[in-house]
Enzyme design. Structure first.
Site, short mmCIF file in Angstrom:
data_model
loop_
_atom_site.label_atom_id
_atom_site.label_comp_id
_atom_site.label_asym_id
_atom_site.label_seq_id
_atom_site.Cartn_x
_atom_site.Cartn_y
_atom_site.Cartn_z
N LEU A 106 -1.85 2.04 5.73
CA LEU A 106 -1.38 1.42 4.61
C LEU A 106 -1.15 0.09 4.58
O LEU A 106 -1.39 -0.52 3.90
CB LEU A 106 -0.27 2.29 4.02
CG LEU A 106 -0.59 3.44 3.02
CD1 LEU A 106 0.65 4.28 2.69
CD2 LEU A 106 -1.51 3.33 2.07
N MET A 109 -3.76 -2.25 4.33
CA MET A 109 -4.24 -2.13 3.06
C MET A 109 -3.39 -3.22 2.07
O MET A 109 -4.07 -3.96 1.36
CB MET A 109 -4.29 -0.87 2.47
CG MET A 109 -5.24 -0.54 1.34
SD MET A 109 -5.25 1.06 0.73
CE MET A 109 -3.92 0.87 -0.41
N CYS A 110 -2.35 -3.21 2.42
CA CYS A 110 -1.43 -4.23 1.64
C CYS A 110 -1.90 -5.46 1.84
O CYS A 110 -1.84 -6.58 0.90
CB CYS A 110 -0.01 -4.03 1.86
SG CYS A 110 0.77 -2.48 1.15
N TYR A 111 -2.09 -5.70 3.06
CA TYR A 111 -2.26 -7.44 3.46
C TYR A 111 -3.66 -7.62 2.83
O TYR A 111 -3.93 -8.84 2.46
CB TYR A 111 -2.06 -7.81 4.83
CG TYR A 111 -2.91 -7.55 5.88
CD1 TYR A 111 -4.26 -8.23 5.85
CD2 TYR A 111 -2.66 -6.71 6.88
CE1 TYR A 111 -5.31 -7.70 6.69
CE2 TYR A 111 -3.63 -6.42 8.04
CZ TYR A 111 -5.00 -7.20 7.90
OH TYR A 111 -5.68 -6.83 8.79
N SER A 113 -5.38 -7.07 0.26
CA SER A 113 -5.36 -7.46 -1.00
C SER A 113 -4.91 -9.16 -1.20
O SER A 113 -5.27 -9.65 -2.00
CB SER A 113 -4.67 -6.93 -1.84
OG SER A 113 -3.20 -6.77 -1.53
#
Lengths: 232, 213
Positions: A106, A109-111, A113
């Site tokens: 996860l 995934m945050c970075y 974007s």
């Protein structure tokens, strides 16, 4: 193309920002200049960095109507230059959807974007760029971070508690990286970097730059657009 | 309704009255519409809420620079944010949509419309300036690219709806009347005494005097 640094160090404000967002008193005290950019984005402290700026008319063979295409073209030239100095950076292009990541990742995934379409290393942004089109001319400029002095922008924001400033600093530390962080303790020299960036463009675009000083007309234009310094 | 008939929208000016009505329609018809990109002029907090609700891929803020906290919020939501002078162009060029809903106010609406037509996208147009500035260019581009322009501003849309199913040959004239305002209940005799000043004073929309030559 122009490659340059900043003496004195300066804060550039994004297109819609006002100088009231900056602690002018502290800037005066520390000898920091303030300029405004014709491009969007937030205030940047230009300190230990190499700044690039590329302009081209619509008639250029490298011109594309789509802003992102020119953005990517220039980014690939910068990457080529940085790779010549053995920095393993890349232009994060692909749109990453959650299915690209295996479960339990996860955090990546945050970075993802935040680093799409940026020159980065392991999800941290190394080069911040912006483009503007006006009167048939493209301007793209950006900062290639050599050291970490850009983080000090937090100190110069007006109306922020010291706690908030620390928070901003640590947020930026998480999201950005500089070349000195990637060079195993060696300090990257401004002139080596500038030479490599120049070569990157030459190699990618099959061109040869002609190096010149500012023309008298350019110097005159600089004088004309220079407004009152806040140090006066 | 099958997925094939689902329309993706890029909506410019989503915090205005037309923009919000458009979002309401999308909200009520999730099987028919989705949102690819949204823009606001300066209502950034509203935009953040709309990103949570509609999950667009791109957003633009064209009139202010969002705060660092707001930048972080967009990043957390996984949406690409554009700001600055060319931000509307960016989302119109980069987002994937079937219909551009252009409901911003002012001349900044012109270029995005033209760009969308060049990408062969249909337009739902509430931005009058697009046609005032370069109506000929726009209509030509729409014809060349085989695109439709749907008027969604009140009067224009009303005429458009009246004409649906009618043959243009049967239309001789279209007469747009101004709303009656305070003179609505005046008799013809009373109307003869009405002055320009009276009419201007009562303009609730603040349009003021507009001389047409």
């Amino acid at each position: 193309m122009r490659l340059y640094g900043w003496t004195p160090h300066a804060i550039s404000l994004g297109y819609h920002q006002r100088k009231e967002e900056i602690d002018l008193e502290l800037c005066r005290e520390k000898g920091i200049d303030i300029v405004s950019r014709p491009t969007g984005g937030r205030a940047i402290l230009h300190a230990d960095e190499l700044t690039y700026s590329v302009i081209m008319p619509e008639s250029s063979q490298y011109y594309e109507k789509e802003i992102s295409k020119v953005y990517e073209e220039i980014s690939q030239c910068l990457v080529a230059g940085l790779n010549m100095l053995n920095f393993p950076v890349e232009f994060e292009r692909a749109v990453q959807t959650p299915k690209d990541f295996s479960k339990g990742e996860l955090s990546s995934m945050c970075y993802a974007s935040t680093v799409q379409h940026e020159i980065s290393y392991q999800g941290k942004k190394l080069v911040g760029s912006a483009q503007r089109r006006l009167n048939g001319v493209v301007l793209q400029h950006g900062s290639i971070l050599i050291g970490n002095d850009h983080l000090d922008i937090a100190n110069y924001l007006s109306g922020k508690s010291s706690e908030a400033k620390e928070k901003i600093k640590s947020f930026m530390m998480k999201k950005t990286i500089c070349l000195n962080d990637l060079s195993n303790g060696n300090t990257v020299s401004y002139s080596d970097l500038a030479a490599a960036i120049k070569s990157g463009f030459e190699e990618k675009l099959y061109i040869k730059f002609l190096e010149t000083e500012l023309t008298p007309r350019e110097v005159k234009t600089v004088e004309k657009i220079k407004t009152v310094s806040i140090h006066e | 309704m099958s997925e094939i008939n689902k329309k993706a929208l890029t909506l410019l000016g989503c915090s205005g009255s037309i923009g919000q009505n458009c979002l309401q329609i999308v909200r009520q018809n999730p099987d028919r519409f989705s949102i690819s990109a949204l823009s606001v002029h300066s209502n950034v907090e509203f935009l953040i809420d709309m990103v949570k609700a509609f999950k667009p891929e791109f957003v633009a803020v064209s009139g202010v620079e969002p705060s660092l906290e707001q930048h972080a919020a967009f990043a957390e939501l996984g949406v690409r944010l554009f700001t600055g002078p060319d931000c509307l162009q960016r989302i119109v060029q980069e987002s994937e949509y079937d219909l551009l809903v252009n409901s911003i106010v002012g001349s900044a609406g012109f270029l995005p419309t033209l760009t969308a037509l060049e990408r062969e996208k249909d337009i739902a147009l509430a931005n009058k300036e697009t046609l005032v500035i370069g109506g000929e260019l726009i209509m030509e581009s729409a014809a060349q690219n085989g695109c439709s322009i749907y008027p969604i501003d009140s009067e224009h849309s009303a005429i458009f709806q009246c004409l649906m199913g009618e043959s243009m040959e049967s239309v001789e004239k279209i007469i747009l009347t101004a709303s009656g305002g305070p003179f609505r209940n005046f008799t013809l005799e009373e109307m003869k005494q009405v002055t320009v000043e009276q009419a201007l004073k009562t303009s609730q929309l603040g349009y003021g005097r507009q001389d047409h030559h």
